[in-house]
Motif scaffolding. Structure first.
Motif, short mmCIF file in Angstrom:
data_model
loop_
_atom_site.label_atom_id
_atom_site.label_comp_id
_atom_site.label_asym_id
_atom_site.label_seq_id
_atom_site.Cartn_x
_atom_site.Cartn_y
_atom_site.Cartn_z
N GLU A 23 0.73 -1.21 -0.07
CA GLU A 23 0.15 -0.01 0.17
C GLU A 23 0.92 1.37 -0.11
N ASP A 24 1.82 1.31 0.83
CA ASP A 24 2.97 2.50 0.78
C ASP A 24 3.35 2.66 -0.52
N CYS A 25 3.96 1.47 -1.13
CA CYS A 25 4.54 1.47 -2.48
C CYS A 25 3.24 2.12 -3.46
N ASN A 26 2.27 1.73 -3.44
CA ASN A 26 1.24 1.98 -4.47
C ASN A 26 1.15 3.54 -4.31
N ALA A 27 0.91 4.05 -2.95
CA ALA A 27 0.78 5.50 -2.99
C ALA A 27 1.75 6.42 -3.37
N PHE A 28 3.04 5.88 -3.07
CA PHE A 28 4.21 6.39 -3.39
C PHE A 28 4.30 6.62 -4.93
N PHE A 29 4.16 5.67 -5.63
CA PHE A 29 4.38 5.33 -6.98
C PHE A 29 3.26 6.11 -7.90
N GLU A 30 2.25 6.15 -7.20
CA GLU A 30 1.19 6.79 -7.92
C GLU A 30 1.35 8.30 -7.79
N ASP A 31 1.94 8.87 -6.80
CA ASP A 31 2.26 10.43 -6.95
C ASP A 31 3.35 10.53 -7.74
N LEU A 32 4.40 9.67 -7.60
CA LEU A 32 5.79 9.78 -8.30
C LEU A 32 5.71 9.76 -10.01
N CYS A 33 4.79 8.78 -10.32
CA CYS A 33 4.87 8.42 -11.66
C CYS A 33 3.42 8.68 -12.57
N THR A 34 3.43 8.96 -13.70
CA THR A 34 2.52 8.76 -14.60
C THR A 34 1.84 7.37 -14.61
N VAL A 35 0.64 7.11 -14.95
CA VAL A 35 0.14 6.09 -15.08
C VAL A 35 0.84 5.31 -16.33
N ARG A 36 1.36 6.01 -17.38
CA ARG A 36 2.13 5.38 -18.40
C ARG A 36 3.31 4.84 -17.98
N GLU A 37 4.01 5.56 -17.18
CA GLU A 37 5.37 5.05 -16.53
C GLU A 37 5.40 4.04 -15.77
N LEU A 38 4.07 3.85 -15.00
CA LEU A 38 4.15 2.73 -14.06
C LEU A 38 3.69 1.41 -15.21
N GLU A 39 2.97 1.77 -15.85
CA GLU A 39 2.51 0.60 -17.01
C GLU A 39 3.84 0.18 -17.81
N ASP A 40 4.53 1.08 -18.44
CA ASP A 40 5.69 0.80 -19.05
C ASP A 40 6.89 -0.04 -18.01
N MET A 41 6.88 0.32 -16.77
CA MET A 41 7.93 -0.42 -16.05
C MET A 41 7.42 -1.99 -15.68
N ALA A 42 6.01 -1.82 -15.54
CA ALA A 42 5.42 -3.32 -15.21
C ALA A 42 5.56 -4.28 -16.35
N GLN A 43 5.41 -3.60 -17.59
CA GLN A 43 5.54 -4.39 -18.77
C GLN A 43 7.01 -4.93 -18.96
N ARG A 44 7.99 -4.09 -18.57
CA ARG A 44 9.30 -4.53 -18.81
C ARG A 44 9.59 -5.55 -17.79
N LEU A 45 8.98 -5.56 -16.47
CA LEU A 45 9.12 -6.74 -15.59
C LEU A 45 8.34 -7.97 -16.01
N ASP A 46 7.23 -7.81 -16.47
CA ASP A 46 6.76 -8.89 -17.26
C ASP A 46 7.37 -9.32 -18.28
N ALA A 47 8.10 -8.68 -19.17
CA ALA A 47 8.66 -9.32 -20.15
C ALA A 47 10.08 -9.85 -19.68
N ALA A 48 10.58 -9.49 -18.43
CA ALA A 48 11.85 -10.36 -18.18
C ALA A 48 11.43 -11.52 -17.26
N PHE A 49 10.16 -11.70 -17.05
CA PHE A 49 9.61 -12.85 -16.18
C PHE A 49 9.47 -13.88 -17.55
#
Length: 102
Positions: A23-49
């Motif tokens: 929950e702390d991470c969610n709140a921090f990253f929602e403030d820090l990043c745009t939705v697109r930036e979060l999606e991009d990071m998540a996609q890169r991690l998905d690609a790694a897996f």
């Protein structure tokens, strides 16, 4: 990459490493990043897996909607870096609850 070792970046990493819950991470990253930036990071991690599971670039691209150029960069990081590898190992060892990557 000298800029990744700046005092500002060091402070950012220290703060992230001390966040205590999802929950702390969610709140921090929602403030820090745009939705697109979060999606991009998540996609890169998905690609790694998915790369680690043996899936090919084209199938990954079609499955998660990222370019093969981005997948290639993730692949290079898996081969020569340590960040993705460490995260994947932590999940495999049960330190991070496993999620289906897409």
């Amino acid at each position: 990459m000298a800029h990744i070792h700046s005092e500002s970046v060091k402070r950012l990493f220290k703060i992230i490493s001390r966040l205590e819950s999802e929950e702390d991470c969610n709140a921090f990253f929602e403030d820090l990043c745009t939705v697109r930036e979060l999606e991009d990071m998540a996609q890169r991690l998905d690609a790694a897996f998915l790369l680690e599971s043996g899936m090919n670039y084209q199938d990954i691209s079609e499955r998660i909607g990222i370019s093969t150029a981005t997948i290639s960069r993730v692949s290079k990081c898996l081969k020569y870096g340590s960040g993705y590898k460490a995260a994947i190992e932590k999940e495999k060892n049960g330190e991070i609850p496993a999620e289906d990557p897409v």
